[in-house]
Every structure is written in structure tokens, then in C-alpha cells.
Design a protein around this motif. Structure first.
Motif, PDB file in Angstrom:
ATOM      1  N   SER A 135      -5.338  -8.133  31.577  1.00  0.00           N
ATOM      2  CA  SER A 135      -6.148  -7.135  32.283  1.00  0.00           C
ATOM      3  C   SER A 135      -6.774  -7.792  33.509  1.00  0.00           C
ATOM      4  O   SER A 135      -6.703  -9.003  33.674  1.00  0.00           O
ATOM      5  CB  SER A 135      -7.302  -6.647  31.401  1.00  0.00           C
ATOM      6  N   ALA A 136      -7.462  -6.980  34.283  1.00  0.00           N
ATOM      7  CA  ALA A 136      -8.280  -7.504  35.374  1.00  0.00           C
ATOM      8  C   ALA A 136      -9.494  -8.212  34.784  1.00  0.00           C
ATOM      9  O   ALA A 136      -9.891  -7.941  33.661  1.00  0.00           O
ATOM     10  CB  ALA A 136      -8.726  -6.359  36.268  1.00  0.00           C
ATOM     11  N   ARG A 174      -7.329   4.089  32.294  1.00  0.00           N
ATOM     12  CA  ARG A 174      -8.233   3.004  31.928  1.00  0.00           C
ATOM     13  C   ARG A 174      -7.881   2.454  30.543  1.00  0.00           C
ATOM     14  O   ARG A 174      -7.572   3.213  29.638  1.00  0.00           O
ATOM     15  CB  ARG A 174      -9.698   3.459  31.979  1.00  0.00           C
ATOM     16  N   GLY A 175      -7.927   1.155  30.427  1.00  0.00           N
ATOM     17  CA  GLY A 175      -7.552   0.513  29.166  1.00  0.00           C
ATOM     18  C   GLY A 175      -6.051   0.383  28.997  1.00  0.00           C
ATOM     19  O   GLY A 175      -5.555   0.022  27.930  1.00  0.00           O
ATOM     20  N   GLY A 176      -5.303   0.654  30.072  1.00  0.00           N
ATOM     21  CA  GLY A 176      -3.845   0.746  29.977  1.00  0.00           C
ATOM     22  C   GLY A 176      -3.096  -0.551  29.702  1.00  0.00           C
ATOM     23  O   GLY A 176      -1.911  -0.519  29.367  1.00  0.00           O
ATOM     24  N   SER A 177      -3.766  -1.694  29.816  1.00  0.00           N
ATOM     25  CA  SER A 177      -3.061  -2.951  29.558  1.00  0.00           C
ATOM     26  C   SER A 177      -2.589  -3.048  28.112  1.00  0.00           C
ATOM     27  O   SER A 177      -1.579  -3.687  27.821  1.00  0.00           O
ATOM     28  CB  SER A 177      -3.964  -4.143  29.870  1.00  0.00           C
ATOM     29  N   ASP A 178      -3.332  -2.435  27.204  1.00  0.00           N
ATOM     30  CA  ASP A 178      -2.891  -2.398  25.801  1.00  0.00           C
ATOM     31  C   ASP A 178      -1.513  -1.763  25.718  1.00  0.00           C
ATOM     32  O   ASP A 178      -0.627  -2.235  25.013  1.00  0.00           O
ATOM     33  CB  ASP A 178      -3.848  -1.550  24.946  1.00  0.00           C
ATOM     34  N   GLU A 235      -5.410  -6.709  38.334  1.00  0.00           N
ATOM     35  CA  GLU A 235      -4.495  -7.421  37.437  1.00  0.00           C
ATOM     36  C   GLU A 235      -3.655  -8.449  38.205  1.00  0.00           C
ATOM     37  O   GLU A 235      -3.273  -9.474  37.663  1.00  0.00           O
ATOM     38  CB  GLU A 235      -3.582  -6.424  36.710  1.00  0.00           C
ATOM     39  N   PHE A 247      -1.415  -2.523  32.861  1.00  0.00           N
ATOM     40  CA  PHE A 247      -2.037  -1.359  33.490  1.00  0.00           C
ATOM     41  C   PHE A 247      -1.250  -0.790  34.660  1.00  0.00           C
ATOM     42  O   PHE A 247      -1.606   0.230  35.207  1.00  0.00           O
ATOM     43  CB  PHE A 247      -3.463  -1.771  33.896  1.00  0.00           C
ATOM     44  N   THR A 250     -12.180  -3.846  37.624  1.00  0.00           N
ATOM     45  CA  THR A 250     -11.617  -2.508  37.847  1.00  0.00           C
ATOM     46  C   THR A 250     -12.724  -1.510  38.206  1.00  0.00           C
ATOM     47  O   THR A 250     -12.545  -0.657  39.076  1.00  0.00           O
ATOM     48  CB  THR A 250     -10.823  -2.048  36.608  1.00  0.00           C
TER      49      THR A 250
HETATM   50  N1  ASP Z   1      -8.167  -3.133  34.070  1.00  0.00           N
HETATM   51  C1  ASP Z   1      -7.897  -1.833  33.540  1.00  0.00           C
HETATM   52  C2  ASP Z   1      -9.190  -1.190  33.072  1.00  0.00           C
HETATM   53  O1  ASP Z   1     -10.249  -1.769  33.182  1.00  0.00           O
HETATM   54  C3  ASP Z   1      -6.874  -1.854  32.448  1.00  0.00           C
HETATM   55  C4  ASP Z   1      -7.282  -2.598  31.207  1.00  0.00           C
HETATM   56  O2  ASP Z   1      -8.226  -3.378  31.216  1.00  0.00           O
HETATM   57  O3  ASP Z   1      -6.637  -2.406  30.193  1.00  0.00           O
HETATM   58  O4  ASP Z   1      -9.179  -0.076  32.614  1.00  0.00           O
END
Ligand code: ASP
Ligand code: MG
Length: 413
Positions: free
Chosen positions: A41-42, A151-155, A75, A137, A47
């Protein structure tokens, strides 16, 4: 020797020291004889800063294409820094942005879906004994535009890469020790689960337990990717998310969770006749607003009340639409309430065990907590209550169903 995908969230790569910590962990995994692809992730907070910048420059609705071009830079920074750090410690590593990693998505900026991953580039590097460091992401669409996955897309990136590479496991490193029976900040006796099923994880994610992006849980289930959610700050085993058959201890209730992000709308005095629900909900879904719980009261004197919940972020817009429709169909009134919380219990054991819902209602009644709405699925019961009872409800339900670290496996019904 296997192939492991590891994903590190923003806190785990929050500064250079932490990135070094991640690099050491990656190298340990290589030394244990594995090929390793790392998704990052970042850096923590990055982000959010980019989002603020985007609104500073582009107002309320910045150009979606450019918004994604900007957000994806968070990222890009971490992949370069991590690849440098791993190499500096003597292990060859190479960074991949979404496009270089072959992650093709649809064209829906800000919430793109991964359509397929061409793993040729990744394979080549991995087979040469090099660690692949992949930007989470982000992906690219048919037109070559950069897209982001929400958001949270790295998962989701990590699970999709693990599925595409047919990895032996996908390790999600985060700042908590695993999946808990409840939010440990709220319930001190909450315990970490050793195993949980994909279905339970999916319910928990959708109910607001923010350990995994919901889409990633769905992906993991569809492609049977064994997930291991664990802390990046120690070596303890975390929680394995696996198929139902591999969960030995099927708990009646494996998690109690809550979501404060919904608001309630009630349309009163609606004529009880065919087509009315469609008249109310079509324009709401037409506006892209997702409705969660819906309850229609028994009708009296030919009129009824319709109550439903929407995300707080869409509340004002949903009220406006409901008001307009109410006028058109001659409903008596529209009322709204933002001070509500949805509390849910989730567990595989509910499938073949009667009386779980009624016990939940009794526990809440004993505390004098009024239930406003109820919804259920095969493995979940959710109730809507006054927000001021959120903590009390979660704690007492956890005590009643899970107790002090000694969760009981479900008995046969
Ligand atoms: N950097 C992105 C976010 O903060 C993706 C992630 O962290 O999964 O939503
Ligand atoms: Mg996250």
C-alpha cells in the motif's frame, strides 16, 4: 519450495525503518526457500493526503481519470523504496506498477474491478530468483488509463495476484494480530481466531469489520486462495481464512461487529398496494445509493410504513429522493435518523443451530435496548439500535455468545 504473496498495509510501510523491517521479512521468506511476490500500500496517511490535494485542485468532483493518476502515485513510491531496500540488503528485487504487473481492470475509475492479470512479466522475474514488488490498489484499463480499485484496494490486488500466480498462500500483514471475535478496543475479552471461513470473513467485512477490503474476501473465496491475516510487527501466527471444511471449530458465533456508518429513513403512511416499494426504491438505486436493511410494517387501514437504511454519506440525497417520491404517492411523512448503529453476530454454527437470533434479542432486551430493525442471513443476524447503545450491545453480546476467551464450538441441533 512454494510461492508466497505477501501484502503490507500502510502502517507496515509507514517510514524507512518499517520498510526495512518489511524487507527483512521478505528476505527471510526467500531464505526459507520460497519465491516471493510482495504487494504494498501507500505509506500511512499518504492516500488521504493525495485525496485532499485532488479536491484542492479539482473541487468536489475532480476528473476521475486524473484522480486515479494522482492516487496511484502513493503506491509507486512504496514499491520503489521497498525494492531499493531489499536490494540494498543483498537480495535482488524489482518494482512493478499495475501496468507492469499486467493487472487489467474495467474502466470504472475510483472503483475499478480487476478483469485479468497477465502474469508473464511477474513469472519471468520470480523464476529468476528476484522478488517482485507490486503496487497495490492500481491497474490499467483497455485504453491504457491508470485505474484504482477503491479505498483499501491493495488487499484485493494481493489476493488477485495470489490467485493468478496460483500461490501457495497469501499473507496479509497488517497492524493487528489477526481477525478478532470483536473489536478489542471495545471488548477487552475479544480473542484472536485461529481460523475463519471465507463466508464468515465476507460477512464480517461487509458488516464493517475493517480488516480486509470486502472485495478481496470475495476473491479469496472464489479462487480458494488460503489467506493468512497477521501482524507485521511480530512473528506470531495470525488468522487463517480458509474454506468451511478446513475450519475445525465451527463456532456458533465467531464475531460480533458493528457499523455506525448507516442512517435510517422511514416513509410513513404509504398506501399498501402493488408497485409502491418499486416507486420508492427505483429512484434511490438509480442514484447509485445502496440500500441495506428494509422493513415494511404490517398495514393498518390500508397504509403502511417503509423503513430502510443507507450509508450516512448518501443520507441527505436519499432523504431528498424519498421526500419527492412521498409527495408523488401521497405518503404521510418522511422521517430520518442518523443516530443509529447496526450490530451483528456472525457464525457458521448458526446454519444448523436454532435459537441464536432469539437469544440475541433476549440479551438486548435484558439490557433495555430496543431493536428497530432486524435482518438475517444463513450465518448472520443484524439488528439496528440507538447509537448510544453500540458499545453496551457489542460487549453484552460478546459475553453471552463468546465469553472470556473460551468460545464454545457449536453443538449439534
Ligand atoms: N492506499 C490505498 C488506500 O489507502 C489502498 C490501500 O491501502 O489498500 O485506500
Ligand atoms: Mg487496508
Amino acid at each position: 519450495m512454494g510461492l508466497i504473496v505477501q501484502k503490507y498495509g500502510g502502517t507496515s510501510v509507514g517510514d524507512l525503518d518499517r520498510i526495512r523491517n518489511v524487507a527483512r521479512r521478505v528476505i527471510e521468506t526467500v531464505k526459507a526457500g520460497h519465491q516471493v511476490a510482495v504487494v504494498v500500500s501507500a505509506m500511512a496517511g499518504e492516500t488521504d493526503e493525495l485525496v485532499a490535494l485532488a479536491h484542492g485542485a479539482g473541487g468536489d468532483t475532480p476528473l476521475a481519470r486524473e484522480y486515479d493518476a494522482l492516487l496511484s502515485t502513493g503506491e509507486q513510491k512504496t514499491i520503489a523504496l521497498l525494492a531499493m531496500t531489499i536490494s540494498q540488503l543483498g537480495q535482488p528485487a524489482q518494482s512493478f506498477n499495475g501496468r507492469q504487473a499486467g493487472i487489467r481492470t474495467d474502466a470504472a475509475h475510483l472503483r475499478a474491478r480487476i478483469e485479468n492479470i497477465d502474469t508473464a512479466n511477474l513469472r519471468e522475474v520470480l523464476d529468476a530468483g528476484v522478488v517482485a514488488v507490486i503496487a497495490g490498489f492500481q491497474g490499467f484499463d483497455d485504453g491504457g488509463n491508470i485505474t484504482t480499485l477503491g479505498r483499501g484496494g491493495s488487499d484485493t490486488t494481493a489476493v488477485a495476484v495470489a490467485a493468478a500466480l496460483r500461490a501457495d498462500a497469501c499473507e496479509i500483514y497488517t497492524d493487528v494480530a489477526g481477525i478478532y471475535t470483536a473489536d478489542p478496543n471495545l471488548v477487552p475479552s475479544a480473542r484472536k481466531l485461529d481460523r475463519i471461513s471465507y463466508d464468515e470473513m465476507l460477512e464480517l467485512s461487509s458488516l464493517g469489520a475493517k480488516v480486509l477490503q470486502i472485495r478481496s474476501a470475495g476473491f479469496a473465496m472464489r479462487y480458494s486462495v488460503p489467506l493468512h491475516v497477521r501482524s507485521s510487527f511480530d512473528d506470531a501466527e495470525g488468522t487463517w481464512v480458509v474454506s468451511e471444511e478446513e475450519v475445525m471449530e465451527q463456532l456458533l458465533v465467531s464475531g460480533v461487529t458493528y457499523n455506525r456508518k448507516e442512517a435510517k429513513i422511514r416513509v410513513r403512511g404509504v398506501k399498501d398496494q402493488p408497485g409502491i416499494a418499486a416507486k420508492i426504491f427505483s429512484p434511490i438505486s438509480g442514484a447509485g445509493i445502496v440500500v441495506d436493511m428494509i422493513v415494511q410494517n404490517l398495514s393498518q387501514d390500508g397504509t403502511t410504513d417503509l423503513t430502510f437504511t443507507v450509508e450516512k454519506a448518501c443520507y441527505a440525497q436519499a432523504i431528498e429522493i424519498a421526500q419527492r417520491v412521498a409527495n408523488e404517492i401521497g405518503a404521510a411523512a418522511v422521517e430520518g435518523d442518523e443516530n443509529i448503529v447496526k450490530v451483528s453476530i456472525v457464525g457458521l454454527g448458526m446454519k444448523d443451530h436454532a435459537g441464536v437470533a432469539s437469544k440475541m434479542f433476549q440479551v438486548l432486551a435484558d439490557e433495555g435496548i430496543n431493536i428497530q430493525l432486524i435482518t438475517t442471513s444463513e450465518i448472520k443476524v443484524s439488528v439496528l439500535i440507538d447509537e448510544k447503545y453500540a458499545e453496551l450491545a457489542v460487549r453484552t453480546l460478546h459475553d453471552a455468545f463468546i465469553g472470556d476467551g473460551a468460545a464454545e464450538p457449536a453443538q449439534e441441533s
